[in-house]
Design a protein around this motif. Structure first.
Motif, short mmCIF file in Angstrom:
data_model
loop_
_atom_site.label_atom_id
_atom_site.label_comp_id
_atom_site.label_asym_id
_atom_site.label_seq_id
_atom_site.Cartn_x
_atom_site.Cartn_y
_atom_site.Cartn_z
N ASP A 94 0.82 -1.21 0.00
CA ASP A 94 0.00 0.00 0.00
C ASP A 94 0.85 1.26 0.00
O ASP A 94 0.46 2.28 -0.57
CB ASP A 94 -0.93 0.03 1.22
CG ASP A 94 -2.03 -1.01 1.15
OD1 ASP A 94 -2.26 -1.60 0.07
OD2 ASP A 94 -2.67 -1.25 2.21
N LEU A 95 2.03 1.20 0.64
CA LEU A 95 2.91 2.36 0.72
C LEU A 95 3.93 2.41 -0.42
O LEU A 95 4.73 3.34 -0.49
CB LEU A 95 3.67 2.35 2.06
CG LEU A 95 2.81 2.55 3.31
CD1 LEU A 95 3.65 2.37 4.57
CD2 LEU A 95 2.14 3.91 3.30
N GLY A 96 3.92 1.40 -1.29
CA GLY A 96 4.88 1.36 -2.39
C GLY A 96 6.28 0.98 -1.95
O GLY A 96 7.26 1.29 -2.62
N VAL A 97 6.37 0.30 -0.80
CA VAL A 97 7.67 -0.16 -0.29
C VAL A 97 7.93 -1.55 -0.83
O VAL A 97 7.16 -2.48 -0.58
CB VAL A 97 7.69 -0.17 1.26
CG1 VAL A 97 8.99 -0.75 1.79
CG2 VAL A 97 7.45 1.24 1.80
N GLN A 98 9.02 -1.70 -1.58
CA GLN A 98 9.34 -2.99 -2.21
C GLN A 98 9.88 -3.98 -1.18
O GLN A 98 10.74 -3.64 -0.37
CB GLN A 98 10.39 -2.78 -3.30
CG GLN A 98 10.76 -4.06 -4.02
CD GLN A 98 11.77 -3.82 -5.13
OE1 GLN A 98 11.98 -2.71 -5.58
NE2 GLN A 98 12.42 -4.88 -5.54
N ILE A 99 9.37 -5.20 -1.25
CA ILE A 99 9.90 -6.27 -0.40
C ILE A 99 11.11 -6.86 -1.09
O ILE A 99 11.04 -7.27 -2.24
CB ILE A 99 8.82 -7.34 -0.12
CG1 ILE A 99 7.70 -6.72 0.73
CG2 ILE A 99 9.43 -8.55 0.58
CD1 ILE A 99 6.53 -7.63 0.99
N GLU A 100 12.21 -6.88 -0.37
CA GLU A 100 13.47 -7.38 -0.89
C GLU A 100 13.53 -8.91 -0.88
O GLU A 100 14.06 -9.53 -1.78
CB GLU A 100 14.62 -6.80 -0.05
CG GLU A 100 15.97 -7.23 -0.47
CD GLU A 100 16.77 -6.11 -1.07
OE1 GLU A 100 17.95 -6.36 -1.32
OE2 GLU A 100 16.26 -5.01 -1.30
N ASP A 101 12.96 -9.49 0.19
CA ASP A 101 12.99 -10.95 0.33
C ASP A 101 11.95 -11.36 1.36
O ASP A 101 11.58 -10.59 2.23
CB ASP A 101 14.39 -11.40 0.78
CG ASP A 101 14.64 -12.90 0.58
OD1 ASP A 101 13.80 -13.57 -0.05
OD2 ASP A 101 15.69 -13.39 1.03
N GLY A 102 11.51 -12.62 1.24
CA GLY A 102 10.63 -13.19 2.23
C GLY A 102 9.18 -13.24 1.77
O GLY A 102 8.86 -12.77 0.68
N PRO A 103 8.38 -13.86 2.61
CA PRO A 103 8.71 -14.40 3.92
C PRO A 103 9.69 -15.58 3.82
O PRO A 103 9.60 -16.39 2.90
CB PRO A 103 7.38 -14.88 4.49
CG PRO A 103 6.33 -14.25 3.64
CD PRO A 103 6.95 -13.99 2.32
#
Length: 132
Positions: A94-103
């Motif tokens: 929702d905030l446009g923060v990219q997930i680098e890895d995971g879960p």
């Protein structure tokens, strides 16, 4: 005589832009940015959550004493949360923060954890984890 420590009082992040870092951590993690006056009378900024705090130092204008080689983007932090990782993933999206890895399964200080990784504005690696 034996010595020991009991807990971490605070840590310091050297950052390129205190305002950008404060905005990121308040929006993404719900931390509170607070200004404070330490014993030397200067005005500083800290990110507060629970009974913990992260003091912010402006890169190039670090307060003394400081790390031998303070540099923005060199930290790797892990925050524990009771909020399910699926909720965090939606929040990051929702905030446009990219997930680098995971879960992904990891091992924390107290045992197994499940983690997702993102980066803050300076490129610090930020891990958000649930006890497994």
């Amino acid at each position: 005589m034996s010595v020991s420590v009991t807990q971490l009082d605070h840590l310091v992040l050297t950052v390129a832009d205190i305002d950008a870092t404060s905005a990121f951590y308040t929006q993404v993690f719900g931390m509170t940015a607070e200004q404070f006056h330490p014993a030397d009378g200067t005005l500083r900024t800290a990110l507060v959550f629970g009974s913990q705090k992260i003091n912010l130092h402006q890169a190039g204008s670090e307060y003394r004493p400081h790390a031998a080689r303070p540099v923005a983007g060199s930290a790797d932090l892990c925050f524990l949360s009771e909020t399910p990782l699926a909720t965090w993933q939606s929040h990051f999206s929702d905030l446009g923060v990219q997930i680098e890895d995971g879960p992904i399964a990891r091992t924390g200080a107290m045992g197994p954890i499940m983690s997702v990784y993102i980066r803050d504005p300076d490129g610090n690696l930020i891990e958000v984890s649930n006890a497994a």
